[in-house]
Scaffold this motif. Structure first.
Motif, PDB file in Angstrom:
ATOM      1  N   LYS A 244       8.906  11.396   1.689  1.00 53.52           N
ATOM      2  CA  LYS A 244       9.099  10.246   0.869  1.00 53.52           C
ATOM      3  C   LYS A 244       9.829  10.646   0.102  1.00 53.52           C
ATOM      4  O   LYS A 244      10.366  11.890  -0.438  1.00 53.52           O
ATOM      5  CB  LYS A 244       7.388  10.132   0.234  1.00 53.52           C
TER       6      LYS A 244
ATOM      7  N   ARG B  72       0.328   4.026   1.340  1.00 51.16           N
ATOM      8  CA  ARG B  72       0.210   4.696   2.714  1.00 51.16           C
ATOM      9  C   ARG B  72       1.180   4.085   3.563  1.00 51.16           C
ATOM     10  O   ARG B  72       1.323   4.767   4.578  1.00 51.16           O
ATOM     11  CB  ARG B  72      -1.389   4.355   3.086  1.00 51.16           C
ATOM     12  N   GLN B  73       1.778   2.864   3.308  1.00 52.48           N
ATOM     13  CA  GLN B  73       2.759   2.560   4.057  1.00 52.48           C
ATOM     14  C   GLN B  73       4.133   2.620   3.675  1.00 52.48           C
ATOM     15  O   GLN B  73       4.980   2.111   4.117  1.00 52.48           O
ATOM     16  CB  GLN B  73       2.505   0.956   4.541  1.00 52.48           C
TER      17      GLN B  73
ATOM     18  N   GLN C 275      -0.576   9.612  -2.559  1.00 51.55           N
ATOM     19  CA  GLN C 275      -1.171   8.583  -1.388  1.00 51.55           C
ATOM     20  C   GLN C 275      -0.076   8.343  -0.178  1.00 51.55           C
ATOM     21  O   GLN C 275      -0.240   7.763   0.674  1.00 51.55           O
ATOM     22  CB  GLN C 275      -1.678   7.393  -1.886  1.00 51.55           C
ATOM     23  N   MET C 276       1.283   8.831  -0.777  1.00 52.70           N
ATOM     24  CA  MET C 276       2.255   8.156   0.335  1.00 52.70           C
ATOM     25  C   MET C 276       2.524   9.377   1.185  1.00 52.70           C
ATOM     26  O   MET C 276       2.430  10.349   0.736  1.00 52.70           O
ATOM     27  CB  MET C 276       3.653   7.843  -0.518  1.00 52.70           C
ATOM     28  N   PRO C 277       2.715   8.871   2.547  1.00 57.89           N
ATOM     29  CA  PRO C 277       2.954   9.787   3.452  1.00 57.89           C
ATOM     30  C   PRO C 277       4.141  10.488   3.411  1.00 57.89           C
ATOM     31  O   PRO C 277       5.153  10.106   2.907  1.00 57.89           O
ATOM     32  CB  PRO C 277       2.462   9.254   4.850  1.00 57.89           C
TER      33      PRO C 277
ATOM     34  N   SER D 155       0.709  -1.286   0.121  1.00 54.70           N
ATOM     35  CA  SER D 155       0.019  -0.009  -0.013  1.00 54.70           C
ATOM     36  C   SER D 155       0.759   1.273   0.007  1.00 54.70           C
ATOM     37  O   SER D 155       1.696   1.317   0.808  1.00 54.70           O
ATOM     38  CB  SER D 155      -0.979   0.159   1.245  1.00 54.70           C
TER      39      SER D 155
END
Ligand code: SF4
Length: 180
Positions: free
Chosen positions: A95, A65-66, A90-92, A63
């Motif tokens: 990054k 998100r992780q 979507q990546m926090p 994902s």
């Protein structure tokens, strides 16, 4: 009033920041995402022969998100580009992005005028931090990219003296032969 008169803070946040950065550099989590042939080399890098886990970067996440590392491994087409941008969004934070292979860097062998659908480099639409050249780059190339990214993330060098790291020490056998 000089600098000497300012008392030192009990809480050293700068040191904590450095430790956090080194922790991040040693635990990069790439997104499980490949587009073309370069992705095969990326998969090989995660295997036991090349052992990406030596660098703490083997935990490929399913994902965005992780994940904190997006490796663009393959040819980017204009149809694929919005999908890649969605994954990146979507990546926090924080990054990082790596362009792996000539296709991701500049369109590679598909950058010819008959190919109307090729994006000429991932850096045209994403902030790429590291470029790993080759068609495809070998797993060692990707590992070198990871080492460079570690330094970028944390100002911390895995190999303090690369010259020394690459120079081979004489084997015990060779030393024994010399002594005889
Ligand atoms: S750079 Fe070469 S190996 Fe990598 S995706 Fe492009 S054509 Fe395939």
């Amino acid at each position: 009033m000089g600098k000497e008169s300012i008392p030192e803070s009990i809480v050293q946040l700068a040191i904590a920041d450095d430790i956090i950065k080194i922790g991040r550099a040693n635990s990069l989590w790439p997104l499980t995402f490949g587009i073309a042939c370069c992705a095969i080399e990326m998969m090989a890098t995660g295997g036991s022969r090349f052992d990406m886990s030596r660098f703490g970067a083997e935990v490929f996440r399913p994902s965005p998100r992780q994940a904190d590392l997006l490796i663009i491994a393959g040819t980017v087409t204009k149809k694929m580009q919005p999908g890649i941008m969605t994954l990146y969004d979507q990546m926090p934070e924080p990054k990082w992005v790596m362009a792996m292979g000539n296709c991701a860097i500049s369109g590679g062998p598909f950058a010819i005028k008959e190919n109307y659908n090729i994006v000429l480099g991932a850096d045209t639409f994403l902030p790429v931090d590291i470029f790993v050249p080759g068609c495809p780059p070998r797993p060692e190339g990707l590992l070198q990219g990871i080492i460079e990214l570690e330094e970028l993330v944390s100002d911390w060098k895995r190999f303090k003296d690369p010259e020394k790291a690459h120079s081979r020490q004489p084997s015990i056998r060779a030393q024994a032969d010399k002594e005889v």
